[in-house]
Structures are given as structure tokens and as C-alpha cells.
Write a protein that holds these residues in place. Structure first.
Motif, PDB file in Angstrom:
ATOM      1  N   ARG A 251       1.117  -1.350   0.142  1.00 15.49           N
ATOM      2  CA  ARG A 251      -0.136   0.212  -0.344  1.00 15.49           C
ATOM      3  C   ARG A 251       1.008   1.467  -0.427  1.00 15.49           C
ATOM      4  O   ARG A 251       1.565   1.192   1.139  1.00 15.49           O
ATOM      5  N   ARG A 252       0.641   1.792  -1.056  1.00 20.23           N
ATOM      6  CA  ARG A 252       0.694   3.634  -0.591  1.00 20.23           C
ATOM      7  C   ARG A 252       2.900   2.816  -1.824  1.00 20.23           C
ATOM      8  O   ARG A 252       3.525   4.279  -1.862  1.00 20.23           O
ATOM      9  N   ARG A 253       3.613   2.169  -2.007  1.00 19.69           N
ATOM     10  CA  ARG A 253       4.594   1.876  -1.789  1.00 19.69           C
ATOM     11  C   ARG A 253       4.649   1.351  -3.683  1.00 19.69           C
ATOM     12  O   ARG A 253       6.017   1.658  -3.771  1.00 19.69           O
ATOM     13  N   VAL A 254       3.856   1.215  -4.199  1.00 15.92           N
ATOM     14  CA  VAL A 254       4.198   0.961  -5.518  1.00 15.92           C
ATOM     15  C   VAL A 254       3.386   1.258  -6.865  1.00 15.92           C
ATOM     16  O   VAL A 254       1.860   2.069  -6.041  1.00 15.92           O
ATOM     17  N   ASP A 255       3.473   1.956  -7.945  1.00 17.31           N
ATOM     18  CA  ASP A 255       2.507   1.782  -9.151  1.00 17.31           C
ATOM     19  C   ASP A 255       1.526   0.382  -9.989  1.00 17.31           C
ATOM     20  O   ASP A 255       0.531   0.492 -10.143  1.00 17.31           O
ATOM     21  N   GLY A 256       2.037  -0.767  -9.673  1.00 15.46           N
ATOM     22  CA  GLY A 256       1.559  -1.816 -10.122  1.00 15.46           C
ATOM     23  C   GLY A 256       2.248  -3.111  -9.727  1.00 15.46           C
ATOM     24  O   GLY A 256       3.140  -2.766  -8.760  1.00 15.46           O
ATOM     25  N   ILE A 257       1.238  -4.254  -9.778  1.00 15.23           N
ATOM     26  CA  ILE A 257       1.689  -5.419  -9.209  1.00 15.23           C
ATOM     27  C   ILE A 257       1.753  -6.513 -10.118  1.00 15.23           C
ATOM     28  O   ILE A 257       1.349  -6.397 -10.902  1.00 15.23           O
ATOM     29  N   LEU A 258       3.222  -7.052 -10.167  1.00 11.32           N
ATOM     30  CA  LEU A 258       3.450  -8.395 -10.932  1.00 11.32           C
ATOM     31  C   LEU A 258       3.274  -9.880  -9.898  1.00 11.32           C
ATOM     32  O   LEU A 258       3.938  -9.267  -9.458  1.00 11.32           O
ATOM     33  N   VAL A 259       2.592 -10.505 -10.299  1.00  9.58           N
ATOM     34  CA  VAL A 259       2.872 -11.952  -9.949  1.00  9.58           C
ATOM     35  C   VAL A 259       3.067 -13.122 -10.394  1.00  9.58           C
ATOM     36  O   VAL A 259       2.655 -13.112 -11.445  1.00  9.58           O
ATOM     37  N   VAL A 260       4.550 -13.279  -9.919  1.00 13.52           N
ATOM     38  CA  VAL A 260       5.186 -14.329 -11.174  1.00 13.52           C
ATOM     39  C   VAL A 260       4.934 -15.615 -10.436  1.00 13.52           C
ATOM     40  O   VAL A 260       6.072 -15.701  -9.716  1.00 13.52           O
ATOM     41  N   GLY A 261       4.108 -16.458 -11.319  1.00 15.74           N
ATOM     42  CA  GLY A 261       4.528 -18.027 -11.400  1.00 15.74           C
ATOM     43  C   GLY A 261       3.859 -18.241  -9.234  1.00 15.74           C
ATOM     44  O   GLY A 261       4.417 -19.201  -8.960  1.00 15.74           O
ATOM     45  N   LEU A 262       3.243 -17.501  -9.113  1.00 13.28           N
ATOM     46  CA  LEU A 262       2.438 -17.148  -7.837  1.00 13.28           C
ATOM     47  C   LEU A 262       1.583 -17.677  -7.817  1.00 13.28           C
ATOM     48  O   LEU A 262       0.494 -16.966  -7.843  1.00 13.28           O
ATOM     49  N   PRO A 263       0.212 -19.277  -7.881  1.00 19.06           N
ATOM     50  CA  PRO A 263      -1.069 -19.175  -7.558  1.00 19.06           C
ATOM     51  C   PRO A 263      -1.627 -18.533  -6.410  1.00 19.06           C
ATOM     52  O   PRO A 263      -1.007 -19.505  -5.376  1.00 19.06           O
TER      53      PRO A 263
ATOM     54  N   GLY B  72      -6.043  -0.736  -5.548  1.00 13.61           N
ATOM     55  CA  GLY B  72      -6.354  -0.423  -7.211  1.00 13.61           C
ATOM     56  C   GLY B  72      -5.515  -0.295  -8.285  1.00 13.61           C
ATOM     57  O   GLY B  72      -5.451   0.897  -8.847  1.00 13.61           O
ATOM     58  N   TYR B  73      -4.490  -0.814  -7.568  1.00 13.05           N
ATOM     59  CA  TYR B  73      -3.862  -1.159  -8.736  1.00 13.05           C
ATOM     60  C   TYR B  73      -3.289  -1.739  -9.817  1.00 13.05           C
ATOM     61  O   TYR B  73      -3.800  -2.631  -9.453  1.00 13.05           O
ATOM     62  N   PRO B  74      -2.758  -1.664 -10.912  1.00 13.69           N
ATOM     63  CA  PRO B  74      -3.294  -2.450 -12.026  1.00 13.69           C
ATOM     64  C   PRO B  74      -2.699  -3.914 -11.773  1.00 13.69           C
ATOM     65  O   PRO B  74      -0.993  -3.946 -10.559  1.00 13.69           O
ATOM     66  N   LEU B  75      -3.151  -5.136 -11.704  1.00 17.24           N
ATOM     67  CA  LEU B  75      -1.928  -6.092 -11.410  1.00 17.24           C
ATOM     68  C   LEU B  75      -2.135  -7.137 -12.707  1.00 17.24           C
ATOM     69  O   LEU B  75      -3.535  -7.472 -13.673  1.00 17.24           O
ATOM     70  N   ILE B  76      -1.121  -7.483 -12.878  1.00 17.50           N
ATOM     71  CA  ILE B  76      -1.211  -8.424 -13.472  1.00 17.50           C
ATOM     72  C   ILE B  76       0.172  -9.798 -14.001  1.00 17.50           C
ATOM     73  O   ILE B  76       0.720  -9.870 -12.890  1.00 17.50           O
TER      74      ILE B  76
ATOM     75  N   VAL C 133      -4.336 -16.258 -13.202  1.00 16.83           N
ATOM     76  CA  VAL C 133      -6.156 -16.257 -12.676  1.00 16.83           C
ATOM     77  C   VAL C 133      -7.185 -15.020 -13.666  1.00 16.83           C
ATOM     78  O   VAL C 133      -7.287 -14.364 -14.361  1.00 16.83           O
ATOM     79  N   PRO C 134      -8.412 -16.809 -14.117  1.00 23.56           N
ATOM     80  CA  PRO C 134      -9.099 -15.894 -14.701  1.00 23.56           C
ATOM     81  C   PRO C 134      -9.991 -14.595 -14.671  1.00 23.56           C
ATOM     82  O   PRO C 134      -9.979 -14.258 -13.287  1.00 23.56           O
ATOM     83  N   GLY C 135      -9.914 -13.661 -16.260  1.00 19.63           N
ATOM     84  CA  GLY C 135     -10.256 -12.426 -15.797  1.00 19.63           C
ATOM     85  C   GLY C 135      -9.304 -10.813 -15.060  1.00 19.63           C
ATOM     86  O   GLY C 135     -10.044 -10.042 -15.597  1.00 19.63           O
ATOM     87  N   GLN C 136      -8.288 -11.927 -15.051  1.00 20.61           N
ATOM     88  CA  GLN C 136      -6.860 -10.975 -15.273  1.00 20.61           C
ATOM     89  C   GLN C 136      -6.327 -10.845 -16.216  1.00 20.61           C
ATOM     90  O   GLN C 136      -6.049 -11.787 -17.139  1.00 20.61           O
ATOM     91  N   VAL C 137      -5.340  -9.887 -16.320  1.00 17.91           N
ATOM     92  CA  VAL C 137      -4.506 -10.068 -17.321  1.00 17.91           C
ATOM     93  C   VAL C 137      -3.073 -10.683 -16.914  1.00 17.91           C
ATOM     94  O   VAL C 137      -2.689 -11.075 -16.390  1.00 17.91           O
ATOM     95  N   THR C 138      -2.501 -11.741 -18.067  1.00 18.71           N
ATOM     96  CA  THR C 138      -2.088 -13.302 -17.452  1.00 18.71           C
ATOM     97  C   THR C 138      -1.221 -13.073 -18.795  1.00 18.71           C
ATOM     98  O   THR C 138      -1.670 -12.959 -20.348  1.00 18.71           O
ATOM     99  N   VAL C 139       0.334 -13.320 -18.562  1.00 19.33           N
ATOM    100  CA  VAL C 139       1.229 -13.910 -19.331  1.00 19.33           C
ATOM    101  C   VAL C 139       1.655 -15.399 -18.991  1.00 19.33           C
ATOM    102  O   VAL C 139       2.074 -15.253 -18.262  1.00 19.33           O
ATOM    103  N   ARG C 140       1.483 -16.460 -20.460  1.00 22.55           N
ATOM    104  CA  ARG C 140       2.101 -17.954 -20.088  1.00 22.55           C
ATOM    105  C   ARG C 140       1.589 -18.136 -21.421  1.00 22.55           C
ATOM    106  O   ARG C 140       1.641 -17.317 -22.625  1.00 22.55           O
TER     107      ARG C 140
ATOM    108  N   LEU D 171       2.536  -3.365 -18.379  1.00 17.73           N
ATOM    109  CA  LEU D 171       1.907  -2.980 -16.736  1.00 17.73           C
ATOM    110  C   LEU D 171       2.161  -1.584 -16.623  1.00 17.73           C
ATOM    111  O   LEU D 171       0.899  -1.075 -16.353  1.00 17.73           O
ATOM    112  N   LEU D 172       2.653  -1.182 -17.058  1.00 17.09           N
ATOM    113  CA  LEU D 172       3.372   0.050 -17.737  1.00 17.09           C
ATOM    114  C   LEU D 172       2.183   1.076 -18.377  1.00 17.09           C
ATOM    115  O   LEU D 172       1.957   1.999 -18.685  1.00 17.09           O
ATOM    116  N   GLY D 173       2.285  -0.251 -19.079  1.00 18.15           N
ATOM    117  CA  GLY D 173       1.095   0.302 -20.251  1.00 18.15           C
ATOM    118  C   GLY D 173      -1.135   0.869 -18.908  1.00 18.15           C
ATOM    119  O   GLY D 173      -1.402   1.762 -19.709  1.00 18.15           O
ATOM    120  N   LEU D 174      -0.927  -0.246 -18.466  1.00 18.77           N
ATOM    121  CA  LEU D 174      -2.239  -0.038 -17.632  1.00 18.77           C
ATOM    122  C   LEU D 174      -2.014   1.101 -16.933  1.00 18.77           C
ATOM    123  O   LEU D 174      -3.029   2.128 -16.086  1.00 18.77           O
TER     124      LEU D 174
END
Length: 352
Positions: A114-126, A139-143, A149-156, A304-307
């Protein structure tokens, strides 16, 4: 007081270019650097990271959540992401959530971001549903990268297709008893590599008129040691196995090590194929379904930077895999595997 956006607008460049030019970083032409410095001087702008963050409301930092950093896939994705972030003067804030065997990992705490990032990348973590909802509530963009995760932007990858093609390679060579090394016993979340790669193995076996029986499947925990232990178990209970499809190169290399410890020759006695394109794969002659993990990290960070700036982003980006045939796979010497000779110890496996 002039802000970095004012300098960028007057100089006709991006804020990232202004930052690089004023700090003397590479990838900015001399003409552009001189123009930016001139405009900054005219407007009275003085570069200050803290001032930029306060003025823009951004931290220029991305939170990166991952279970580990010391395995091939994760380290390459992280490296690719950091390269893309550095090019735009963003930093990565790394949080690891180690998944230890037999123990439940600690839950993701959204407050650390919280208040430390502009976006979040989750790498290989179910993530569990509640964890995803907690991250979205920030409220941050999430990839996501890898495990989606269904409904979220995923690179796979298309993990099912990748496993299907790997198993088909073994079938085309003439193998019929094909073992599969998967992840941990608890890997059951949808849209995750172990689940989809298992489905691909089953589909290929079923289409060939073969049974993907439970005793052909073992858990390797996606690491070298797991590949070694699981292969010993598999070959002890199914001495007729002539080939193994491992869901990662590290498990595949562990399988090769155990086979040789048991006196088996690769590929004359046992064929092995993995998934990844590990840097050491060529050294050990491992046939694999190669992927570009670094490019996945770069793409995910760029999206993510684009989001963050409001750029439309596709829900899924699917990376291809390529069959790389080396010396660890070949036709079986004969149908089936000879059993343990009379007088051999339990679990001993020999092949002529």
C-alpha cells in the motif's frame, strides 16, 4: 515550480526521457539530452526523485511477488521484467513467498504494498481467491505471469499444448509407457502450469489409445532434487517405463541423474523430455519444450506500465514453445522394460 511533465511537454519527449537525460543515462541521443537540459534550465526545473513522486502521485515502483528467485523460470522472468522497468526508470520491489514442502506458504499481505507501488506483477505464484481480491482492492494494475487468474491479465504459455506436444514427441519415437513428473501433491488450482501440463500428457496418451494411469505420475516439486526422488519412485513401481515427460527442465535433469545412478543409459534405456529451455539443457543434452521466460517478464512489465498510463491491454498474452531435440530422447530399444533380475534389491532397475 516547474515539474518534470512541464519539461517533457516543452521538449517534446516523455517524462522517462527527461529523467534519463538529466541523469546522464544511456539510450538518449546527445541532441535530445542537450534540448532537455536547455528546457529544464529555462523552466527552472531541478530533478528530484522525491519531488517527481510527489508531483505525479506515483512511486515509479512495481511490486513483484514470486515464490522464489533461485530457479530458472523465476530468475529469468524477473530479469526480463527488471530490464523493462529500468528502461522506463521504474524500480522493482521484490517479495518472495517460499513454498516449502509439507508446509503452507504465508498469505500475501496487501498492506506491505500500500502506497509503495504503482502496479503489481505476480510471477508463478498461485493465489487464493481472497488474496487476489485483497490485491485488487488496493486499486493498482495487476498482471500475472505463468500461473494465471481468470479475468485478470496473464502472460503465460499454452501449458496444455506444450505438454501435449512433448508427449507426442515421445509417442512418435515409439514409446508407450510414458511417466510424468508433475509439481506438488496440492497443485490443483486452474490456470496453473502443473495442472495444464498434466492434462496435456493425459490427452496425448488417451489419443494414442494408452492409459495415463496414476502409477505413471509422480510429484517432483519443480526442482532438481524432486526430479531425482520422484524418478526413483517411478522406476521402482513401474519398471516398464521407457520415457519420462517432466513438467520442468530441472525435474527432467534430476530424472536423468537418477537414471544414471541406477545404471540406465540416456536415451538407450530411458528417454527424458522437459519444459523450459534451461541454460544447462544443452550441456546435458536435454530434449525440451523451450520457452522465453525473459521475454515473458519484459512483456508483462511493459503491459503493466501501459495499464498504469491507461493503455488498453489484452487479457491474455500466450507465448509459444519450441521443441528442441537433443540426445536425451530416442526410440526405445525394445517394447517395455526388463524387470529387476533375480536377487536384486527392492527398487533396483536394470536394462540390457
Amino acid at each position: 515550480m516547474a515539474q518534470i511533465e512541464d519539461v517533457a511537454r516543452a521538449a517534446g519527449v516523455s517524462t522517462a526521457t527527461v529523467s534519463r537525460a538529466l541523469r546522464g543515462l544511456p539510450h538518449v541521443s546527445q541532441a535530445t539530452s542537450e534540448r532537455v537540459r536547455k528546457v529544464a534550465a529555462e523552466l527552472g526545473y531541478v530533478a528530484s526523485p522525491s519531488a517527481v513522486s510527489l508531483a505525479s502521485g506515483r512511486t515509479r515502483t512495481i511490486g513483484l511477488l514470486t515464490p522464489r528467485v533461485n530457479q530458472w523460470f523465476f530468475s529469468n522472468v524477473i530479469d526480463g521484467a527488471e530490464r523493462a522497468l529500468r528502461a522506463e526508470d521504474f524500480d522493482a520491489l521484490l517479495y518472495t513467498f517460499e513454498i516449502a514442502r509439507g508446509r503452507k506458504r504465508r498469505r500475501v499481505d496487501p498492506d506491505v504494498l500500500r502506497r509503495r507501488v504503482d502496479g503489481i506483477l505476480v510471477v508463478g505464484l498461485p493465489l487464493e481467491k481472497e488474496e487476489v481480491e485483497a490485491l485488487l482492492a488496493l486499486g493498482y494494475p495487476l498482471i500475472f505471469v505463468g500461473a494465471g487468474v481468470p479475468g485478470q491479465v496473464t502472460v503465460r504459455l499454452d501449458d496444455e499444448r506444450t505438454a501435449y506436444e512433448a508427449t507426442r514427441h515421445l509417442l512418435a519415437l515409439g514409446h508407450r509407457q510414458i511417466g510424468h513428473i508433475t509439481g506438488a501433491p496440492g497443485d490443483s488450482a486452474p490456470w496453473t502450469p502443473p495442472v495444464d501440463r498434466r492434462l496435456g500428457w493425459i490427452r496425448a496418451m488417451t489419443e494414442a489409445g494408452l492409459e495415463a494411469s496414476p502409477d505413471l505420475e509422480v510429484n517432483g516439486h519443480f526442482d532438481l532434487e524432486g526430479g531425482r526422488d520422484s524418478t526413483r519412485l517411478l522406476l521402482a513401481r513401474r519398471p516398464d517405463v521407457t520415457a519420462i515427460f517432466a513438467a520442468s527442465d530441472e525435474m527432467a535433469m534430476g530424472a536423468m541423474m537418477t537414471a544414471r545412478e541406477l545404471g540406465l543409459r540416456i536415451p538407450e534405456d530411458l528417454s527424458v523430455i522437459g519444459v523450459d529451455g534451461h541454460d544447462l539443457g544443452e550441456l546435458v543434452g536435454l530434449t525440451t519444450m523451450a520457452q522465453s521466460a525473459q521475454d515473458q517478464g519484459t512483456t508483462a512489465a511493459t503491459l503493466l506500465l501501459g495499464l498504469i498510463t491507461g493503455t488498453p491491454t489484452p487479457e491474455q498474452v500466450i507465448f509459444p514453445t519450441e521443441l528442441v531435440v537433443r540426445t536425451s530422447t530416442a526410440p526405445p530399444r525394445r517394447p517395455g522394460r526388463a524387470g529387476s533380475p533375480p536377487g536384486s534389491g527392492a527398487g533396483a532397475v536394470t536394462r540390457s
